[in-house]
Motif scaffolding. Structure first.
Motif, PDB file in Angstrom:
ATOM      1  N   TRP A 276       0.833  -1.211   0.000  1.00 23.69           N
ATOM      2  CA  TRP A 276       0.000   0.000   0.000  1.00 23.69           C
ATOM      3  C   TRP A 276       0.860   1.250   0.000  1.00 23.69           C
ATOM      4  CZ3 TRP A 276      -4.362   2.185  -1.090  1.00 23.69           C
ATOM      5  CH2 TRP A 276      -4.685   3.422  -0.528  1.00 23.69           C
ATOM      6  N   ASP A 277       1.860   1.267   0.874  1.00 27.28           N
ATOM      7  CA  ASP A 277       2.736   2.441   0.975  1.00 27.28           C
ATOM      8  C   ASP A 277       3.476   2.709  -0.333  1.00 27.28           C
ATOM      9  OD1 ASP A 277       1.962   2.805   3.595  1.00 27.28           O
ATOM     10  OD2 ASP A 277       3.720   1.808   4.453  1.00 27.28           O
ATOM     11  N   GLU A 278       3.773   1.653  -1.068  1.00 26.73           N
ATOM     12  CA  GLU A 278       4.497   1.780  -2.342  1.00 26.73           C
ATOM     13  C   GLU A 278       3.579   2.057  -3.530  1.00 26.73           C
ATOM     14  OE1 GLU A 278       8.203  -1.264  -1.210  1.00 26.73           O
ATOM     15  OE2 GLU A 278       6.573  -1.928  -2.527  1.00 26.73           O
ATOM     16  N   GLY A 279       2.264   2.133  -3.279  1.00 24.65           N
ATOM     17  CA  GLY A 279       1.320   2.379  -4.362  1.00 24.65           C
ATOM     18  C   GLY A 279       1.085   1.181  -5.251  1.00 24.65           C
ATOM     19  N   ARG A 280       1.272  -0.017  -4.706  1.00 25.83           N
ATOM     20  CA  ARG A 280       1.129  -1.248  -5.490  1.00 25.83           C
ATOM     21  C   ARG A 280      -0.096  -2.057  -5.088  1.00 25.83           C
ATOM     22  NH1 ARG A 280       6.247  -4.562  -4.568  1.00 25.83           N
ATOM     23  NH2 ARG A 280       5.394  -5.826  -6.269  1.00 25.83           N
ATOM     24  N   LEU A 281      -1.056  -1.433  -4.451  1.00 26.45           N
ATOM     25  CA  LEU A 281      -2.269  -2.122  -4.021  1.00 26.45           C
ATOM     26  C   LEU A 281      -3.462  -1.185  -4.211  1.00 26.45           C
ATOM     27  CD1 LEU A 281      -2.732  -4.212  -0.765  1.00 26.45           C
ATOM     28  CD2 LEU A 281      -4.430  -2.520  -1.445  1.00 26.45           C
ATOM     29  N   ASP A 282      -4.417  -1.641  -5.008  1.00 26.51           N
ATOM     30  CA  ASP A 282      -5.645  -0.876  -5.250  1.00 26.51           C
ATOM     31  C   ASP A 282      -6.878  -1.609  -4.744  1.00 26.51           C
ATOM     32  OD1 ASP A 282      -4.624   1.468  -6.979  1.00 26.51           O
ATOM     33  OD2 ASP A 282      -3.771  -0.289  -7.953  1.00 26.51           O
ATOM     34  N   GLY A 283      -6.686  -2.793  -4.206  1.00 26.14           N
ATOM     35  CA  GLY A 283      -7.764  -3.597  -3.650  1.00 26.14           C
ATOM     36  C   GLY A 283      -7.191  -4.908  -3.174  1.00 26.14           C
ATOM     37  N   ILE A 284      -7.905  -5.565  -2.261  1.00 28.19           N
ATOM     38  CA  ILE A 284      -7.421  -6.838  -1.729  1.00 28.19           C
ATOM     39  C   ILE A 284      -8.589  -7.784  -1.556  1.00 28.19           C
ATOM     40  CG2 ILE A 284      -7.551  -5.943   0.645  1.00 28.19           C
ATOM     41  CD1 ILE A 284      -5.165  -7.785   1.338  1.00 28.19           C
ATOM     42  N   VAL A 285      -8.361  -9.055  -1.896  1.00 29.83           N
ATOM     43  CA  VAL A 285      -9.364 -10.095  -1.716  1.00 29.83           C
ATOM     44  C   VAL A 285      -8.666 -11.312  -1.118  1.00 29.83           C
ATOM     45  CG1 VAL A 285      -9.071 -10.950  -4.084  1.00 29.83           C
ATOM     46  CG2 VAL A 285     -11.174 -11.488  -2.825  1.00 29.83           C
ATOM     47  N   ALA A 286      -9.357 -11.972  -0.201  1.00 33.74           N
ATOM     48  CA  ALA A 286      -8.828 -13.199   0.389  1.00 33.74           C
ATOM     49  C   ALA A 286      -9.909 -14.257   0.363  1.00 33.74           C
ATOM     50  CB  ALA A 286      -8.353 -12.961   1.824  1.00 33.74           C
ATOM     51  N   ILE A 287      -9.484 -15.533   0.329  1.00 32.67           N
ATOM     52  CA  ILE A 287     -10.419 -16.646   0.385  1.00 32.67           C
ATOM     53  C   ILE A 287      -9.948 -17.599   1.476  1.00 32.67           C
ATOM     54  CG2 ILE A 287     -11.130 -16.480  -2.022  1.00 32.67           C
ATOM     55  CD1 ILE A 287      -9.240 -18.755  -2.698  1.00 32.67           C
ATOM     56  N   GLY A 288     -10.910 -18.196   2.190  1.00 33.32           N
ATOM     57  CA  GLY A 288     -10.493 -19.125   3.216  1.00 33.32           C
ATOM     58  C   GLY A 288     -11.604 -19.552   4.142  1.00 33.32           C
ATOM     59  N   GLY A 289     -11.237 -20.490   5.020  1.00 32.05           N
ATOM     60  CA  GLY A 289     -12.120 -20.935   6.085  1.00 32.05           C
ATOM     61  C   GLY A 289     -11.839 -20.145   7.346  1.00 32.05           C
ATOM     62  N   GLY A 290     -11.875 -20.819   8.497  1.00 29.23           N
ATOM     63  CA  GLY A 290     -11.674 -20.110   9.749  1.00 29.23           C
ATOM     64  C   GLY A 290     -10.310 -19.449   9.858  1.00 29.23           C
ATOM     65  N   GLN A 291      -9.242 -20.219   9.602  1.00 29.16           N
ATOM     66  CA  GLN A 291      -7.903 -19.650   9.693  1.00 29.16           C
ATOM     67  C   GLN A 291      -7.641 -18.653   8.574  1.00 29.16           C
ATOM     68  OE1 GLN A 291      -6.200 -19.886  12.206  1.00 29.16           O
ATOM     69  NE2 GLN A 291      -6.810 -21.766  13.244  1.00 29.16           N
ATOM     70  N   GLY A 292      -8.072 -19.004   7.372  1.00 30.83           N
ATOM     71  CA  GLY A 292      -7.861 -18.095   6.242  1.00 30.83           C
ATOM     72  C   GLY A 292      -8.575 -16.777   6.418  1.00 30.83           C
ATOM     73  N   THR A 293      -9.760 -16.824   7.037  1.00 29.24           N
ATOM     74  CA  THR A 293     -10.498 -15.590   7.297  1.00 29.24           C
ATOM     75  C   THR A 293      -9.802 -14.744   8.351  1.00 29.24           C
ATOM     76  OG1 THR A 293     -12.581 -16.676   6.707  1.00 29.24           O
ATOM     77  CG2 THR A 293     -12.737 -14.659   8.007  1.00 29.24           C
ATOM     78  N   SER A 294      -9.284 -15.404   9.378  1.00 27.82           N
ATOM     79  CA  SER A 294      -8.553 -14.688  10.422  1.00 27.82           C
ATOM     80  C   SER A 294      -7.309 -14.009   9.855  1.00 27.82           C
ATOM     81  CB  SER A 294      -8.159 -15.656  11.539  1.00 27.82           C
ATOM     82  OG  SER A 294      -7.383 -14.999  12.520  1.00 27.82           O
ATOM     83  N   ILE A 295      -6.555 -14.740   9.044  1.00 27.51           N
ATOM     84  CA  ILE A 295      -5.315 -14.195   8.474  1.00 27.51           C
ATOM     85  C   ILE A 295      -5.620 -13.103   7.450  1.00 27.51           C
ATOM     86  CG2 ILE A 295      -3.295 -14.765   7.069  1.00 27.51           C
ATOM     87  CD1 ILE A 295      -3.434 -17.603   8.312  1.00 27.51           C
ATOM     88  N   GLY A 296      -6.556 -13.398   6.546  1.00 24.78           N
ATOM     89  CA  GLY A 296      -6.859 -12.449   5.468  1.00 24.78           C
ATOM     90  C   GLY A 296      -7.416 -11.136   5.971  1.00 24.78           C
TER      91      GLY A 296
END
Length: 420
Positions: free
Chosen positions: A92-112
């Motif tokens: 984000w700080d480098e201007g290389r992120l315009d959106g973020i998406v994550a997929i997962g179950g319980g752990q993946g949701t916590s991390i994402g």
């Protein structure tokens, strides 16, 4: 010069590789760049990431081999979450992120969602999750940020007849948000934050109308356990010219483990100097899902069913006074010009003569605490009215406008008969 926008995709690629690759390709079909990050620990990735799990561990100051050698799942997840958050913040700080998406179950949701929470409000964030339904509470995942939670319906393992359209919808959603972000810049009016509840809405609406005529923009926050903390995050981010903390129910619920509690409410005022008008709206009830789910000691109290998911209970005068003391302790450390204004007849719609939770003894207990406990630099204004009476809203708006004009809190309070 950057010519294409970028969506960051987060997935553990040992089990979610096929779904992540499909999601990546669908997003790329919109003409977007993608960065696929694998924060997994065990197993073998089935798809090549742009940022590997080894790099995620390194971003947390360790190595994947060292984490695996410890054999402690909790530590592994915590360090990979830390590394992912550091990487996402850097992108984000480098201007290389315009959106973020994550997929997962319980752990993946916590991390994402942890990674999403390091980003500012307004950055597109989408979590496609197996637990975005049922009895799971989303507060720990969403926090105070604008995360879109989308139910995956199926478990996320591969791409099949059911999961394919859902994954495609997720790709289209984040792509559309990223392509339309950010909004075109425009000249904004000075912004005042205000906390609101359904039972204080008439007051907020009148305050809003008055202050808008003075050239201010009013941003309301629902005091539901996350709204107040979200407002405080934005206070410390410097987004507001002033704050009207009218509806403070999160304080009393936070003390007595109610449904809409928030810890450390009003702490932002002790760290960031901002003109503040504070009241006690909603400090006169406790909230649980139903009578059966309320603590036994409260079940026979006066109560009102708000809806199928919420029942409000009357606190004792001492419980209301305890919440008042918690507020006073923080208000006495406020860095900016601060004034407290209390409607003496009642603090919410159902706390007034003839209504279900009218509590004159509790109201008086709160007033006594504020009269005795506030330091002189934080004056108290008492208005002989109910919180939703026009005369009280008029006084709130006037006090806020005068503080923003640079008038001292004691001078503002003196206009209403308060002694400095």
């Amino acid at each position: 010069m950057k010519t294409k926008r970028t969506v960051v995709i987060v997935a553990t690629l040992d089990t979610k590789g096929e779904a992540a690759a499909y999601l990546r390709d669908e997003i790329a079909s919109w003409g977007l760049d993608t960065i696929l990050i694998d924060p997994g620990v065990l197993g073998t990735p089935t798809v090549k990431p742009d940022i590997t799990r080894e790099e995620v561990a390194q971003a947390a100051g360790t190595t994947l081999q060292a984490l695996i050698a410890q054999g402690k799942k909790g530590i592994c997840i915590a360090k990979q979450t830390e590394g992912l958050c550091n990487i996402v913040k850097k992108l984000w700080d480098e201007g290389r992120l315009d959106g973020i998406v994550a997929i997962g179950g319980g752990q993946g949701t916590s991390i994402g969602t942890a990674a999403m929470r390091v980003l500012p409000v307004g950055v597109p964030k989408l979590m496609l999750s197996t637990i975005a339904s049922g009895l799971f509470r989303f507060g720990p995942y969403v926090g105070t940020k604008d995360i879109c939670m989308m139910h995956s319906v199926t478990d996320i393992l591969d791409v099949n007849a059911i999961s394919r359209p859902i994954l495609r919808n997720a790709a289209n959603a984040i792509a559309g948000m990223a392509l339309r972000h950010p909004a075109p810049p425009q000249q904004e009016k000075p912004v005042i934050a205000v906390t609101q509840l359904g039972i204080t809405t008439p007051c907020v609406m009148r305050v809003k109308a008055i202050l808008e005529t003075k050239g201010y923009q009013i941003v309301p926050f629902h005091a539901n356990g996350s709204g107040g903390p979200a407002m405080e995050d934005l206070i410390e981010a410097g987004k507001f010219a002033g704050v009207i903390d009218l509806s403070v129910h999160e304080v009393i619920d936070g003390i007595y483990d109610g449904l809409a509690g928030a810890q450390n409410r009003m702490d932002a005022l002790t760290r960031y100097a901002i003109p503040a008008v504070v009241s006690v709206g909603g400090g006169d009830y406790l909230l649980w899902e139903s009578v059966d789910k309320a603590p036994p000691a409260y079940r026979d109290r006066p109560k009102m069913v708000h809806n199928a998911q919420m029942t409000v209970f009357q606190p004792s005068p001492e419980e209301m006074a305890t919440a008042a003391r918690a507020m006073i302790e923080r208000l006495n450390r406020a860095l900016g010009p601060t004034l407290v204004i209390i409607p003496t007849v009642g603090f919410s719609d159902m706390n007034q003569p003839g209504r279900e939770l009218y509590n004159p003894e509790g109201n008086e207990a709160v007033i006594r605490e504020f009269q005795a406990g506030l330091r002189p630099e934080v004056p108290l204004v008492l208005i002989p009215a109910h919180i939703n009476d026009p005369v009280f809203a008029d006084a709130v708006a006037d006090c806020m406008a005068r503080l923003l004009d640079g008038e001292k809190p004691a001078d503002v309070a003196a206009r209403y008969g308060a002694k400095g």
